[in-house]
Design a protein around this motif. Structure first.
Motif, PDB file in Angstrom:
ATOM      1  N   VAL A 226       0.845  -1.199   0.000  1.00  0.00           N
ATOM      2  CA  VAL A 226       0.000   0.000   0.000  1.00  0.00           C
ATOM      3  C   VAL A 226       0.877   1.244   0.000  1.00  0.00           C
ATOM      4  CG1 VAL A 226      -1.776   1.299   1.237  1.00  0.00           C
ATOM      5  CG2 VAL A 226      -1.863  -1.195   1.184  1.00  0.00           C
ATOM      6  N   GLY A 227       1.936   1.216   0.821  1.00  0.00           N
ATOM      7  CA  GLY A 227       2.846   2.354   0.898  1.00  0.00           C
ATOM      8  C   GLY A 227       3.733   2.520  -0.316  1.00  0.00           C
ATOM      9  N   LEU A 228       3.689   1.578  -1.236  1.00  0.00           N
ATOM     10  CA  LEU A 228       4.438   1.701  -2.493  1.00  0.00           C
ATOM     11  C   LEU A 228       3.551   2.168  -3.633  1.00  0.00           C
ATOM     12  CD1 LEU A 228       7.154   1.120  -4.033  1.00  0.00           C
ATOM     13  CD2 LEU A 228       6.200  -1.132  -4.526  1.00  0.00           C
ATOM     14  N   ILE A 229       2.367   1.590  -3.725  1.00  0.00           N
ATOM     15  CA  ILE A 229       1.466   1.886  -4.841  1.00  0.00           C
ATOM     16  C   ILE A 229       0.903   3.300  -4.750  1.00  0.00           C
ATOM     17  CG2 ILE A 229      -0.680   1.202  -5.992  1.00  0.00           C
ATOM     18  CD1 ILE A 229      -0.237  -1.611  -4.851  1.00  0.00           C
ATOM     19  N   VAL A 230       0.339   3.613  -3.591  1.00  0.00           N
ATOM     20  CA  VAL A 230      -0.415   4.856  -3.441  1.00  0.00           C
ATOM     21  C   VAL A 230       0.435   6.109  -3.647  1.00  0.00           C
ATOM     22  CG1 VAL A 230      -1.767   6.247  -1.834  1.00  0.00           C
ATOM     23  CG2 VAL A 230      -2.181   3.795  -2.001  1.00  0.00           C
ATOM     24  N   PRO A 231       1.657   6.211  -3.058  1.00  0.00           N
ATOM     25  CA  PRO A 231       2.439   7.431  -3.271  1.00  0.00           C
ATOM     26  C   PRO A 231       2.738   7.724  -4.741  1.00  0.00           C
ATOM     27  CG  PRO A 231       3.321   6.215  -1.412  1.00  0.00           C
ATOM     28  CD  PRO A 231       2.301   5.340  -2.039  1.00  0.00           C
ATOM     29  N   HIS A 232       2.949   6.701  -5.546  1.00  0.00           N
ATOM     30  CA  HIS A 232       3.222   6.938  -6.968  1.00  0.00           C
ATOM     31  C   HIS A 232       1.980   7.446  -7.695  1.00  0.00           C
ATOM     32  CE1 HIS A 232       7.349   5.391  -7.443  1.00  0.00           C
ATOM     33  NE2 HIS A 232       7.050   4.659  -6.394  1.00  0.00           N
TER      34      HIS A 232
ATOM     35  N   ILE B 224      -1.714  -7.012  -6.425  1.00  0.00           N
ATOM     36  CA  ILE B 224      -1.640  -5.740  -7.149  1.00  0.00           C
ATOM     37  C   ILE B 224      -0.235  -5.165  -7.077  1.00  0.00           C
ATOM     38  CG2 ILE B 224      -2.539  -3.387  -7.268  1.00  0.00           C
ATOM     39  CD1 ILE B 224      -5.090  -4.421  -5.908  1.00  0.00           C
ATOM     40  N   GLY B 225       0.384  -5.249  -5.908  1.00  0.00           N
ATOM     41  CA  GLY B 225       1.644  -4.553  -5.675  1.00  0.00           C
ATOM     42  C   GLY B 225       2.871  -5.209  -6.238  1.00  0.00           C
ATOM     43  N   THR B 226       2.898  -6.541  -6.338  1.00  0.00           N
ATOM     44  CA  THR B 226       4.108  -7.224  -6.815  1.00  0.00           C
ATOM     45  C   THR B 226       4.459  -6.841  -8.245  1.00  0.00           C
ATOM     46  OG1 THR B 226       3.721  -9.066  -5.296  1.00  0.00           O
ATOM     47  CG2 THR B 226       5.186  -9.464  -7.171  1.00  0.00           C
ATOM     48  N   PRO B 227       3.532  -6.940  -9.213  1.00  0.00           N
ATOM     49  CA  PRO B 227       3.895  -6.486 -10.564  1.00  0.00           C
ATOM     50  C   PRO B 227       4.200  -4.995 -10.623  1.00  0.00           C
ATOM     51  CG  PRO B 227       1.546  -7.020 -10.434  1.00  0.00           C
ATOM     52  CD  PRO B 227       2.181  -7.517  -9.179  1.00  0.00           C
ATOM     53  N   PHE B 228       3.531  -4.216  -9.785  1.00  0.00           N
ATOM     54  CA  PHE B 228       3.803  -2.779  -9.732  1.00  0.00           C
ATOM     55  C   PHE B 228       5.232  -2.524  -9.264  1.00  0.00           C
ATOM     56  CE2 PHE B 228       3.558   1.507  -7.929  1.00  0.00           C
ATOM     57  CZ  PHE B 228       2.785   2.170  -8.885  1.00  0.00           C
ATOM     58  N   PHE B 229       5.686  -3.278  -8.256  1.00  0.00           N
ATOM     59  CA  PHE B 229       7.046  -3.143  -7.740  1.00  0.00           C
ATOM     60  C   PHE B 229       8.072  -3.553  -8.796  1.00  0.00           C
ATOM     61  CE2 PHE B 229      10.631  -5.264  -5.526  1.00  0.00           C
ATOM     62  CZ  PHE B 229      11.188  -4.143  -4.939  1.00  0.00           C
ATOM     63  N   VAL B 230       7.798  -4.658  -9.496  1.00  0.00           N
ATOM     64  CA  VAL B 230       8.720  -5.107 -10.550  1.00  0.00           C
ATOM     65  C   VAL B 230       8.831  -4.055 -11.648  1.00  0.00           C
ATOM     66  CG1 VAL B 230       9.072  -6.841 -12.348  1.00  0.00           C
ATOM     67  CG2 VAL B 230       8.307  -7.545 -10.073  1.00  0.00           C
TER      68      VAL B 230
END
Length: 332
Positions: free
Chosen positions: A262-268, A318-324
């Motif tokens: 959540v703290g990775l996806i939302v700020p972007h 949701i977050g894993t592909p977003f992080f990659v």
């Protein structure tokens, strides 16, 4: 800085999306059918004799409010971490803070002598501080040639180490393993008003601290020398921001377990909407984080209805592909 029409449209759109998420999360996927008529009656004409309104009051509402506050906490802690480290890949889950908090709470819950009598919030805070400090040290955050990817690799290593300790603790405490495993998955299934009342004081304090340091973070983004020349106390700003991060992430993990990304996806997403002004990023991130968890919670109930999928699984999907994607983009 005055707000533009674009900013007002962003806030309005996010608010509408949140209201829709709230309405859907309160009424969707229930063993006893709920609809908007029941929701309207619950909000404006509460009747304690109605089973539907009792479900909304005692089960759905505390679960939703707690999830929304946790989404806001994790999103704001993520934007603070990215602002402090100047690393777009930073977040409490990626840099090991969530894993550290979860590990120490798991050790506390199985009756470890050192942590057995420590309140869960303090155990989570201590675990988050220890793991975050290790990642910052190993990642060379304070070195002259700090590399964002080195910090991320340190976070991944510490995450793996702490997850291993947590799993070992669960295996050793087989009589409590099921409840601990459910909690580690990041589930909102058993949330009640008790968890809400335990969460909101520390969350409000952490969010207020985040807003307090927002202006200083804007100046820190210009560089340490510029910030010092403008009269900013860099050490105090970093300490307050770190305290807010620990408070927000630890209190959230203590209540529902580690919910990642959540703290990775939302700020972007927030940066795409309102640029890099922390005075706007923090409230927008809080709003979007609440939206994400509200919708993710509703989706978690619908995937395998009537069984529930933990919210942490949904955010990880949701977050894993977003992080990659972010890793590849920043490497390029």
């Amino acid at each position: 800085m005055p707000l533009s029409i674009h900013h007002y449209v962003t806030f309005l759109s996010a608010s509408v999306f949140l209201v829709l998420g709230v309405s859907y999360s309160l009424t969707a996927w229930s063993s006893l059918p709920l609809n908007f008529t029941h929701l309207y009656a619950y909000l404006f004409h509460f009747d304690n004799s109605s089973i539907e309104q009792q479900i909304l009051s005692s089960i759905r509402t505390p679960r939703l409010l707690t999830g929304m506050l946790i989404g806001a906490n994790l999103a704001v802690s993520g934007i603070l971490m990215q602002g402090l480290t100047r690393n777009p890949l930073a977040s409490p889950s990626v840099l090991g803070m969530n894993s550290g908090a979860a590990c120490f709470i798991a050790l506390s819950s199985i009756g470890m002598h050192i942590l057995g009598d420590v309140p869960s919030l303090l155990a989570a805070a201590f675990g988050g501080v220890v793991s975050g400090s290790l990642v910052i040290f190993l990642g060379g955050f304070f070195s002259a040639r700090s590399n964002p990817l080195r910090l991320i690799l340190a976070g991944i290593a510490i995450n793996a180490f702490l997850i291993g300790i947590t799993r070992a603790a669960v295996i050793l405490a087989d009589d409590r393993a099921f409840s601990v495993i459910t909690w580690l998955a990041g589930s909102l299934a058993n949330i009640s008003w008790q968890e809400w009342h335990a969460l909101w004081p520390s969350s409000v304090l952490g969010l207020l601290m985040a807003l307090y340091v927002a202006k200083n973070l804007n100046l820190l983004a210009l560089g340490n020398d510029v910030a010092v020349s403008l009269g900013i106390n860099i050490g105090l700003t970093r300490c307050l921001a770190c305290a807010a991060i620990v408070l927000l992430s630890a209190s959230s993990v203590a209540v529902v377990g580690p919910i990642g990304f959540v703290g990775l996806i939302v700020p972007h997403i927030a940066r795409r909407l309102v640029s890099n002004n922390f005075l706007l990023l923090i409230p927008v991130s809080a709003l979007l984080g609440s939206c994400l968890i509200a919708w993710a919670d509703a989706l978690s109930r619908g995937i395998a209805f009537p069984a529930e999928t933990p919210v942490g699984v949904i955010t990880a999907l949701i977050g894993t592909p977003f992080f990659v994607f972010l890793t590849i983009r920043n490497k390029c």
